[in-house]
Design an enzyme around this catalytic site. Structure first.
Site, mmCIF file in Angstrom:
data_model
loop_
_atom_site.group_PDB
_atom_site.id
_atom_site.type_symbol
_atom_site.label_atom_id
_atom_site.label_comp_id
_atom_site.label_asym_id
_atom_site.label_seq_id
_atom_site.Cartn_x
_atom_site.Cartn_y
_atom_site.Cartn_z
ATOM 1 N N ILE A 1 33.361 -9.616 19.044
ATOM 2 C CA ILE A 1 32.717 -9.652 20.271
ATOM 3 C C ILE A 1 32.780 -8.361 21.216
ATOM 4 O O ILE A 1 32.007 -8.335 22.314
ATOM 5 C CB ILE A 1 32.738 -10.871 20.784
ATOM 6 N N GLY A 2 33.470 -7.413 20.611
ATOM 7 C CA GLY A 2 33.726 -6.347 21.529
ATOM 8 C C GLY A 2 34.734 -5.346 20.975
ATOM 9 O O GLY A 2 35.590 -5.655 19.932
ATOM 10 N N GLY B 1 36.607 -1.444 21.313
ATOM 11 C CA GLY B 1 36.756 -0.030 21.986
ATOM 12 C C GLY B 1 37.596 0.843 21.011
ATOM 13 O O GLY B 1 37.559 0.697 19.860
ATOM 14 N N VAL B 2 38.119 2.007 21.571
ATOM 15 C CA VAL B 2 38.726 2.935 20.829
ATOM 16 C C VAL B 2 39.892 2.253 20.066
ATOM 17 O O VAL B 2 39.874 2.749 18.685
ATOM 18 C CB VAL B 2 39.045 4.126 21.687
ATOM 19 N N SER B 3 40.653 1.646 20.514
ATOM 20 C CA SER B 3 41.984 1.040 20.101
ATOM 21 C C SER B 3 42.155 -0.243 19.733
ATOM 22 O O SER B 3 42.863 -0.854 19.316
ATOM 23 C CB SER B 3 43.275 1.939 20.343
ATOM 24 N N ALA B 4 41.163 -1.199 20.347
ATOM 25 C CA ALA B 4 40.992 -2.335 20.457
ATOM 26 C C ALA B 4 39.823 -3.239 19.992
ATOM 27 O O ALA B 4 38.803 -2.506 20.152
ATOM 28 C CB ALA B 4 41.435 -2.972 21.786
ATOM 29 N N VAL C 1 37.922 -7.023 20.145
ATOM 30 C CA VAL C 1 38.000 -8.392 20.848
ATOM 31 C C VAL C 1 37.234 -9.348 19.795
ATOM 32 O O VAL C 1 36.270 -9.315 19.381
ATOM 33 C CB VAL C 1 37.336 -8.323 21.958
ATOM 34 N N LYS D 1 42.152 -10.337 21.899
ATOM 35 C CA LYS D 1 41.967 -8.724 21.945
ATOM 36 C C LYS D 1 43.184 -8.129 20.933
ATOM 37 O O LYS D 1 44.427 -8.705 21.351
ATOM 38 C CB LYS D 1 42.259 -8.256 23.567
ATOM 39 N N ASP E 1 40.709 -1.040 38.208
ATOM 40 C CA ASP E 1 39.605 -0.758 37.211
ATOM 41 C C ASP E 1 38.358 -1.943 37.549
ATOM 42 O O ASP E 1 38.063 -2.370 36.630
ATOM 43 C CB ASP E 1 40.014 -0.740 35.834
#
Lengths: 386, 519
Positions: free
Chosen positions: B27-28, B30-33, B35, B51, B145
């Site tokens: 469901i998601g 990123g660069v190093s993760a 989800v 995650k 953030d």
């Protein structure tokens, strides 16, 4: 409005003379009342200031201690309602102590108040009570208590860290804190306290010399990541902060310590354990104060074998950290014959490895280290065993 | 703030081994993760989000990972996303969290409210987030953030603040070293540029809780428009703009009222308070909660009826996003590096904003002018030169939405001018600002950023010229040409690497799916 001025002056006087009067934090329930303009709010605040009895830091510590004694003696099931009230009061007091030490969103901490609080706190056994009763507090109170204890370790009274004096007489408290890692619910709180306490060199020496230090090899590998990582952080602090104490410890305990370190940490099946352990090993061996230990470490063929295995890992981070230790073996100008023979036997493989060995960002130091290691290995001559 | 969950029921213990979890969907990413949506079989098949952070690829050091894990397991508040547990699986850290079926508000907007949410919904969301901030700040934590991408919503309308990747504890920073009991301040640069407070950018002077309040204000604008102000500029430029154009937010009130009837006065006033250049003038979270904007705020069930209905699932949205990203890969942009974890599919909005802007740029290049630039920028930053959100079926937008008929024409115009005027601005405007009695270090800092931005712009102009086929007419030295070639190759290489990495991740993910105990 005149009265307002008087209050302000009064408080300022209080700060210079003894006991400081701390304004109680306006409670959120009254603050959450329907929106009002600033003038009204101010007036209300002043009124409530007159009503509530001002408490000195000394008062607050004393009340906290009384409630802690109560909490320690009374099991959770005794007269439930009364106990709940008292525990709630205790939580509030801890929060007030915290805001004296750290300030809050509107006020800065007053050093005189902090000093009085610290003195009273360590005058009697409040810290022990707090540590022992910590499991009985709720999560928020535990966090506040932890922050209070942590902060107090750095509070100087008449330029003396009285927390250190106290702990030197109560070193057994460290045993409770270390063993806290075995309880998932308490580990992060006790761990944070422990890390602050071992800022005092004498306290760190006690922990290093205690039997408990061995337990860290297991704590670091606990399945709960947050607990294991906390234990690793504490272990690192123990092994790096007080140079002379660490050097003495490593020299005295070399054999068992590095045997455990190698087998349990560097050869662990757990990625994160290996990564943290190899990094820490580099930090320890590269420290000037540990040069004796380093010389000993790089003369062992078992150690070299482990390091060479780490160099072959698929993880870049581990490889790079392993290199920083491996280079010490290669740079050693008095290499024992068996080290030389292992390096010779693997020469071509090693040279090939280093030829492709790059790190993401440019690093001159790394490149020059690598060049030196390559030179050393290339220049090796077979030696005759004596 | 009273702690609403002080007597929280005993936590369920989640298992610490990967075999207890059945991965359902991605469901998601990123660069190093990555989800995942997953099911925790031993805990009555509860749906969770996992995650998975590859610590070997992640650039963050282990210490900050440790702090994040610690933060997430010690925070306990209904508006803060907490970790059930975390453990290592090979080189990946698995953080098991509650599954928030609505996903991030950014993805919600990307899906059904591209021009922003209705004001009443924004109020509900912001109020919940303020509760979270009160709690965090009371604990000495800065989130650092705050943005729509980090605000998650569940099917029951509950709203949680997520992603403590860059959060910091003010108590853990090095306070009190040397001079007694000064208030601790942070100085490191963290966060996502568009949402960052000015004092965070000038981080040498230190910042504290009020930096979160700024980001909160920007997030309010983001929710109102579907994207944060200045997001059509690359991050570095947005930083620069904010620094050199201080007045932009502070005289917020004046121009506002005349052109914006879309949003209530209370809302605009609230945002204006948050975006004060002077951190000490921004209200704290607790004070903001008492602002009249939140007075007659609806409950979270309002979100269920108005935002969540008809929304596609997080999984579907992510699939759509992936397709879209594949398609746009070739026209990839130099977007920011931030990794979007915590099921925020940040890039979707941002890239489309970019593409749009680039098209605009391409169609109608504008050259430096000395037009009344400030007002143009103002419109853009503010409640958005008439970015009108669609009057969604059923939403009665109450009195605040008096002119629902306006279109986005004006905005188009604005952006064109903007690009040009901003150029003139950078070359001319920067110096005057620096002259004004700034300290040397600050000046150097701004100059460096200015230089960086100029480089970026030069590149943009160069690209533009090439694009228009005017490359030859430009007299460039041989050296410069070579540099260009090298730069071009570098970019290409990076792009290829990125592609390769993504394909690898895809492969790994497929492997993982194959090897998962199901199917």
């Amino acid at each position: 409005m005149v009265s307002v001025v008087v209050v302000a002056v009064g408080r300022r006087h209080g700060a210079s003379a003894s006991p400081v009067v701390i304004q109680r934090l306006s409670s959120p329930s009254s603050a959450a009342a329907p929106p009002e303009n600033d003038g009204e709010a101010e007036l209300k605040r002043m009124k409530s200031l007159f009503k509530s009895k001002p408490k000195t830091p000394v008062d607050l510590v004393r009340q906290t201690r009384d409630l802690l004694i109560y909490a320690e003696r009374n099991a959770p099931d005794t007269r439930e309602v009364k106990r709940e009230d008292k525990m709630l009061e205790l939580s509030k007091l801890l929060r007030e102590l915290k805001s004296i030490l750290y300030g809050n969103s509107e006020t800065e901490p007053v050093s005189e108040a902090c000093a009085q609080l610290t003195q009273e706190f360590f005058r009697e056994n409040t810290m022990r009570l707090l540590i022992v009763c910590l499991p009985k507090l709720n999560l928020e109170a535990r966090k506040d208590a932890t922050q209070v204890v942590a902060n107090l370790q750095r509070q100087a009274v008449h330029s003396r860290l009285i927390a250190c004096d106290y702990l030197e007489k109560n070193l057994d408290l460290m045993d409770i804190l270390v063993l806290g890692y075995e309880n998932t619910d308490m580990a992060l709180h006790y761990g944070a306290m422990l890390r602050e306490c071992i800022r005092h060199q004498s306290v760190a020496r006690y922990v290093l010399e205690s039997e408990h230090v061995k337990k860290f090899f297991d704590y670091i590998q606990l399945p709960n990541f947050d607990v294991a990582a906390d234990a690793a952080a504490t272990f690192k602090e123990l092994m790096t902060r007080h140079k002379s104490t660490v050097a003495e410890f490593l020299t005295k305990n070399y054999d068992w310590f590095f045997a455990e370190y190698n087998s349990k940490l560097l050869e662990s099946t757990n990625y994160i354990t290996r990564r943290q352990a190899i990094k820490l090993l580099g930090d320890m061996l590269l420290d000037r104060s540990n040069s004796g230990v380093m010389t000993r470490y790089v003369s062992s063929r078992d150690n070299l074998r482990i390091l060479m295995n780490l160099l072959r890992e698929s993880s870049k981070s581990i490889q790079v950290e392993a290199f920083h230790v491996f280079k010490l073996f290669a740079a050693n100008q008095n290499k024992p014959p068996d080290i030389v023979s292992i390096l010779l036997a693997n020469r071509s493989k090693l040279l090939r490895l280093f030829a492709d060995f790059k790190i993401d960002k440019e690093d001159e130091q790394f490149e020059s280290d690598k060049a030196q290691v390559v030179r050393e290995i290339a220049a090796l001559e077979p030696q005759d065993h004596p | 703030m009273a702690q609403p969950t002080e007597q929280a029921p005993k936590r369920t213990t989640y298992p610490l081994d990967p075999t207890s979890y059945k991965i359902v969907d991605e469901i998601g990413r990123g660069v190093s993760a990555i989800v995942y949506k997953a099911i925790c079989i031993p805990v009555s098949s509860t749906v969770v989000a996992i995650k998975a952070i590859d610590l070997d690829k992640s650039r963050t050091d282990l210490d900050s990972v440790r702090r994040e894990a610690k933060t997430m397991s010690l925070l306990s508040h209904p508006n803060v996303l907490r970790a059930h547990c975390s453990f290592m699986v090979e080189s990946r850290l698995w953080v098991v969290m509650p599954f928030m079926s609505g996903g991030s508000l950014q993805s919600v907007m990307g899906c059904s409210y591209p021009n922003g949410l209705p004001e009443q919904c924004i109020a509900v969301v912001l109020k919940e987030i303020l509760h979270a901030l009160c709690y965090l700040h009371g604990q000495g934590h800065l989130h650092r953030d705050i943005k729509a991408g980090n605000i998650l919503i569940d099917s029951n309308g509950s709203v949680k603040l997520a992603d403590f990747g860059v959060s910091a504890s003010i108590y853990e920073s090095n306070y009190g070293q040397g001079s007694s009991a000064r208030r601790p301040m942070l100085t490191d640069l963290a966060g996502t540029p568009y949402w960052m407070a000015p004092e965070v950018i000038h981080s040498h002077s230190g910042y504290s809780f009020k930096a979160d309040i700024w980001s909160f204000g920007i997030t309010a604008l983001e929710l109102a428009h579907g994207r944060p102000p200045l997001s059509h500029l690359p991050p570095s430029k947005s930083l620069l703009m904010k620094m050199t154009k201080r007045f932009r937010f502070s005289d917020y009130e004046k121009t506002k009222t005349s052109e914006n009837k879309k949003f209530s006065k209370a809302f605009r006033d609230m945002v204006g308070l948050c975006l004060d250049q002077d951190p000490s003038k921004r209200p704290c979270a607790e004070k903001l909660l008492k602002h009249s904007f939140f007075k007659n705020c609806k409950g979270t069930d309002f979100l269920v009826k108005n935002v969540l209905q008809g929304l596609s699932s997080v999984e579907q949205r992510f699939r759509g996003y992936k397709l879209q990203r594949l398609a746009s890969m070739n026209r990839s942009t130099d977007d920011d590096e931030e990794d979007d974890e915590g099921y925020s599919f940040t890039k979707q909005r941002r890239i489309s904003g970019w593409n749009f802007n680039e098209d605009d740029f391409e169609l109608d290049p504008v050259f430096p002018t000395n037009k009344d630039e400030d007002t143009d920028i103002l419109k853009q930053v503010r409640f958005g030169g008439e970015t009108v959100f669609r009057n969604r079926g059923g939403d009665s937008l109450t009195s605040s939405s008096s002119s629902p008929g306006k279109t986005i024409d004006t905005q188009l115009g604005d952006q064109k001018v903007k690009v040009g005027s901003e150029m003139g601005n950078n070359s001319g405007g920067g110096e005057a600002e620096i002259g004004g009695g700034l300290q040397r270090a600050e000046a150097v800092g701004s100059l460096l950023i200015l230089k960086k931005s100029l480089d970026v712009q030069r590149q943009n102009v160069r690209n533009l010229i090439v694009l228009l086929g005017g490359g030859e007419s430009l007299e460039v030295s041989r050296e410069e040409q070579l540099m260009q070639v090298i730069d071009g190759l570098k970019v290409e290489l990076e792009r290829e690497q990125k592609k390769r990495f993504e394909l690898e991740m895809e492969l790994e993910f497929l492997k993982l799916q194959l090897s998962s105990p199901s199917e």
